[in-house]
Design an enzyme around this catalytic site. Structure first.
Site, PDB file in Angstrom:
ATOM      1  N   HIS A 107      36.599  43.433  41.234  1.00  0.00           N
ATOM      2  CA  HIS A 107      37.112  44.322  41.984  1.00  0.00           C
ATOM      3  C   HIS A 107      36.611  44.488  43.429  1.00  0.00           C
ATOM      4  O   HIS A 107      35.459  44.350  43.174  1.00  0.00           O
ATOM      5  CB  HIS A 107      37.515  45.121  40.621  1.00  0.00           C
ATOM      6  N   TYR A 150      41.659  53.840  38.531  1.00  0.00           N
ATOM      7  CA  TYR A 150      42.541  52.780  39.123  1.00  0.00           C
ATOM      8  C   TYR A 150      43.904  54.289  39.248  1.00  0.00           C
ATOM      9  O   TYR A 150      44.582  53.602  38.585  1.00  0.00           O
ATOM     10  CB  TYR A 150      43.288  51.843  37.991  1.00  0.00           C
ATOM     11  N   LYS A 174      34.592  41.816  36.669  1.00  0.00           N
ATOM     12  CA  LYS A 174      35.503  42.485  35.603  1.00  0.00           C
ATOM     13  C   LYS A 174      34.782  42.083  34.039  1.00  0.00           C
ATOM     14  O   LYS A 174      33.950  41.210  34.149  1.00  0.00           O
ATOM     15  CB  LYS A 174      37.132  42.270  35.734  1.00  0.00           C
ATOM     16  N   GLU A 179      34.798  55.090  45.386  1.00  0.00           N
ATOM     17  CA  GLU A 179      34.625  54.468  43.547  1.00  0.00           C
ATOM     18  C   GLU A 179      32.700  54.814  44.567  1.00  0.00           C
ATOM     19  O   GLU A 179      32.567  54.239  42.916  1.00  0.00           O
ATOM     20  CB  GLU A 179      34.794  52.936  44.396  1.00  0.00           C
ATOM     21  N   ASN A 239      41.310  38.793  36.609  1.00  0.00           N
ATOM     22  CA  ASN A 239      41.145  38.079  38.118  1.00  0.00           C
ATOM     23  C   ASN A 239      40.127  38.092  38.380  1.00  0.00           C
ATOM     24  O   ASN A 239      39.722  37.946  39.392  1.00  0.00           O
ATOM     25  CB  ASN A 239      41.903  38.794  38.743  1.00  0.00           C
TER      26      ASN A 239
HETATM   27  P1  IDP Z   1      43.083  44.084  43.836  1.00  0.00           P
HETATM   28  O1  IDP Z   1      42.126  43.725  42.925  1.00  0.00           O
HETATM   29  O2  IDP Z   1      43.207  42.672  44.513  1.00  0.00           O
HETATM   30  O3  IDP Z   1      43.145  45.472  44.743  1.00  0.00           O
HETATM   31  P2  IDP Z   1      45.784  46.246  43.252  1.00  0.00           P
HETATM   32  O4  IDP Z   1      47.292  45.976  43.619  1.00  0.00           O
HETATM   33  O5  IDP Z   1      44.994  47.223  43.268  1.00  0.00           O
HETATM   34  O6  IDP Z   1      44.911  44.336  43.146  1.00  0.00           O
HETATM   35  O7  IDP Z   1      45.901  46.148  41.480  1.00  0.00           O
HETATM   36  C1  IDP Z   1      44.275  45.907  40.659  1.00  0.00           C
HETATM   37  C2  IDP Z   1      44.119  45.703  39.546  1.00  0.00           C
HETATM   38  O8  IDP Z   1      45.623  46.109  38.986  1.00  0.00           O
HETATM   39  C3  IDP Z   1      44.663  43.957  39.761  1.00  0.00           C
HETATM   40  O9  IDP Z   1      43.071  43.313  40.303  1.00  0.00           O
HETATM   41  C4  IDP Z   1      45.024  43.364  38.533  1.00  0.00           C
HETATM   42  O10 IDP Z   1      43.897  43.148  37.750  1.00  0.00           O
HETATM   43  C5  IDP Z   1      45.889  44.522  38.325  1.00  0.00           C
HETATM   44  N1  IDP Z   1      47.291  44.313  38.720  1.00  0.00           N
HETATM   45  C6  IDP Z   1      47.848  44.433  40.040  1.00  0.00           C
HETATM   46  N2  IDP Z   1      49.411  44.145  39.679  1.00  0.00           N
HETATM   47  C7  IDP Z   1      50.038  43.553  38.470  1.00  0.00           C
HETATM   48  C8  IDP Z   1      50.616  43.354  38.593  1.00  0.00           C
HETATM   49  O11 IDP Z   1      51.789  42.977  38.944  1.00  0.00           O
HETATM   50  N3  IDP Z   1      50.739  42.865  36.346  1.00  0.00           N
HETATM   51  C9  IDP Z   1      49.348  43.280  36.027  1.00  0.00           C
HETATM   52  N4  IDP Z   1      47.924  43.236  36.449  1.00  0.00           N
HETATM   53  C10 IDP Z   1      48.644  43.708  37.765  1.00  0.00           C
HETATM   54 MG    MG Z   2      42.410  47.021  44.662  1.00  0.00          MG
END
Ligand code: IDP
Ligand code: MG
Length: 136
Positions: free
Chosen positions: A116, A49, A9, A127, A113
């Site tokens: 992805h 997303y 990212k 994807e 974080n």
């Molecule tokens: P993942 O990246 O581990 O698959 P997902 O639930 O698919 O997690 O969420 C996609 C991205 O959205 C996460 O990597 C994070 O950057 C962001 N995200 C997910 N949940 C939250 C939240 O509750 N607050 C802020 N950002 C979030």
């Molecule tokens: Mg995800």
């Protein structure tokens, strides 16, 4: 061989962690089979997303993933590659990710974080087709 889709990212590129993150995938014996540094456009980000559309963090998530170049990767392994990558990534919230994982070692905020990875074989196929439509 079995493929999944990964994004280093924008925060990972900005923090100069491309090498660190790709090295961890390669040390696991996964292969990079396609790679492109690209600023993701808004429409592609919203499609990617789509499962999160309407959630309170959606607009911030799209703004984040489009803010500067990201490294798009197709990663190949001998099987269940999505799962291998997800285990190397660690939990979504870096405050919960185990030490030894990419997020656990290198990230601290949910919104930054670093990586992805597709969460199923079906997501990987979707994807890869979205980001690399010319890939066989
Ligand atoms: P993942 O990246 O581990 O698959 P997902 O639930 O698919 O997690 O969420 C996609 C991205 O959205 C996460 O990597 C994070 O950057 C962001 N995200 C997910 N949940 C939250 C939240 O509750 N607050 C802020 N950002 C979030
Ligand atoms: Mg995800």
């Amino acid at each position: 061989m079995d493929r999944t889709f990964v994004i280093v990212k924008p925060d990972g590129v900005e923090r100069r962690l491309i090498g660190e993150i790709v090295a961890r995938l390669e040390r696991k014996q996964l292969s990079v089979v396609a790679a492109e540094l690209r600023t993701i456009d808004r429409a592609t980000a919203e499609q990617h997303y789509g499962e999160h559309a309407g959630k309170p963090f959606f607009n911030d998530l799209v703004a984040f993933i489009t803010r500067s170049p990201a490294l798009l990767l197709v990663i190949e392994g001998p099987g269940e590659t999505f799962k291998v990558v997800r285990n190397l990534m660690g939990a979504t919230n870096p405050k919960d990710s185990a030490p030894g994982t990419i997020r656990g070692d290198l990230a601290i905020e949910m919104g930054e974080n670093l990586i992805h990875g597709s969460d199923s074989p079906e997501a990987a196929a979707r994807e890869i087709a979205l980001f690399f439509p010319n890939l066989a």
